[in-house]
Design a protein around this motif. Sequence first.
Motif, PDB file in Angstrom:
ATOM      1  N   ALA A 160      45.147  32.639  45.595  1.00 41.83           N
ATOM      2  CA  ALA A 160      45.396  32.833  44.173  1.00 41.83           C
ATOM      3  C   ALA A 160      44.357  33.746  43.536  1.00 41.83           C
ATOM      4  N   VAL A 161      43.152  33.737  44.082  1.00 42.65           N
ATOM      5  CA  VAL A 161      42.071  34.525  43.511  1.00 42.65           C
ATOM      6  C   VAL A 161      42.209  36.011  43.843  1.00 42.65           C
ATOM      7  N   ALA A 280      48.197  31.587  39.258  1.00 44.09           N
ATOM      8  CA  ALA A 280      49.019  32.792  39.113  1.00 44.09           C
ATOM      9  C   ALA A 280      49.461  32.980  37.666  1.00 44.09           C
ATOM     10  N   LEU A 281      49.737  31.900  36.954  1.00 44.88           N
ATOM     11  CA  LEU A 281      50.103  31.995  35.544  1.00 44.88           C
ATOM     12  C   LEU A 281      48.946  32.556  34.722  1.00 44.88           C
ATOM     13  N   PHE A 282      47.743  32.110  35.054  1.00 42.81           N
ATOM     14  CA  PHE A 282      46.543  32.601  34.363  1.00 42.81           C
ATOM     15  C   PHE A 282      46.324  34.087  34.645  1.00 42.81           C
ATOM     16  N   ILE A 283      46.373  34.443  35.915  1.00 47.05           N
ATOM     17  CA  ILE A 283      46.069  35.810  36.335  1.00 47.05           C
ATOM     18  C   ILE A 283      47.081  36.797  35.768  1.00 47.05           C
ATOM     19  N   ALA A 284      48.314  36.360  35.588  1.00 44.43           N
ATOM     20  CA  ALA A 284      49.348  37.249  35.055  1.00 44.43           C
ATOM     21  C   ALA A 284      48.994  37.748  33.654  1.00 44.43           C
ATOM     22  N   LYS A 285      48.176  37.000  32.935  1.00 40.69           N
ATOM     23  CA  LYS A 285      47.803  37.395  31.577  1.00 40.69           C
ATOM     24  C   LYS A 285      46.549  38.263  31.529  1.00 40.69           C
ATOM     25  N   VAL A 286      45.813  38.323  32.612  1.00 37.97           N
ATOM     26  CA  VAL A 286      44.565  39.095  32.642  1.00 37.97           C
ATOM     27  C   VAL A 286      44.871  40.585  32.727  1.00 37.97           C
ATOM     28  N   LYS A 287      44.238  41.351  31.874  1.00 40.61           N
ATOM     29  CA  LYS A 287      44.445  42.803  31.892  1.00 40.61           C
ATOM     30  C   LYS A 287      43.541  43.434  32.934  1.00 40.61           C
ATOM     31  N   PRO A 288      44.055  44.377  33.704  1.00 39.27           N
ATOM     32  CA  PRO A 288      43.230  45.033  34.744  1.00 39.27           C
ATOM     33  C   PRO A 288      42.135  45.883  34.137  1.00 39.27           C
ATOM     34  N   VAL A 289      41.055  46.082  34.880  1.00 36.87           N
ATOM     35  CA  VAL A 289      39.947  46.913  34.427  1.00 36.87           C
ATOM     36  C   VAL A 289      40.412  48.361  34.345  1.00 36.87           C
ATOM     37  N   GLY A 290      40.046  49.021  33.236  1.00 41.06           N
ATOM     38  CA  GLY A 290      40.385  50.425  33.082  1.00 41.06           C
ATOM     39  C   GLY A 290      41.791  50.652  32.609  1.00 41.06           C
TER      40      GLY A 290
END
Length: 290
Positions: A160-161, A280-290
């Motif tokens: 997941a990470v 996965a629900l959490f990560i889906a909301k994280v914006k990628p760097v740049g």
Amino acid sequence: MAAVEKRRPAAAQAAHFPDGGRPGVSRAAATAESEEDFLRQVGATEMLRAALLKLLEARPEEPIAFLAHYFENVGLRSPASGGAGEPPGQLLLQQQRLGRALWHLRLAHHSQRTAFNNNVGVAYECLSASGRRKKPGLDGRTYSELLKRICRDGEAPEEAVAPLLRKIQCRDHEAVPLAVFRAGMLTCFVLLEFVARAGALYRLLEGPGLAAADRRVGQAVLDTLEGALQASDDTAPASYLEAGSRLGPDSLALAMDRALVARRPSAPMTREEFLEKAAALFIAKVKPVG
């Protein structure tokens, strides 16, 4: 003989006025002053002050152990300790810096915004220290390695990470500014707490005497969590934790009741699967760097 006797008081008097008439400083006062000068010159005064400020900031349960760890890790902060060029022990030194940076990052919870940001700055400074022939700065390789160590020490499943690391990592030779470093550290720590809370939630779903939860119930809870995350603030990873407030006793009971209405046999959902889907629900909301 009389001349000798006359000279004795004068000599004794001169002993108290060594600088042509100025009273001499007492030995105790001179010693105290020299000790204070020594402590200032070697930086001990400032170091002790910084240690006490960190102690008051963190307020640990074991203050003495905290101070012992602090002084154990304080030696690698200055760039001067980095040496010059690429000595044989460069890899070991880098691992020591990573360990010390991680130690500083854990001194305060991310909810203690001022203290956490201060510790992020110290960790960034520690990792930015470099040899004399290099300009100070933090590269993407070191930054990414620290992200991996933070996640590896938590409960989040490695599978997941991996998507999160791909989103917030930088290229190996890319310069990492402090703002990007701070956002990456905060995101990782919030994810670990999010997964820990998901683990506590899963324990409530486990059947009596079983090490797994009903799949329908687990998925219903995840769907409720996803809805809460969709309504959270996209710009603040820490606000994702507040999504759990929608999973109070009432909403959780409703979700479980809806899942059990059909009364059909259902395959179990393991803890690992539940945590991976929650992450996965959490990560889906994280914006990628740049």
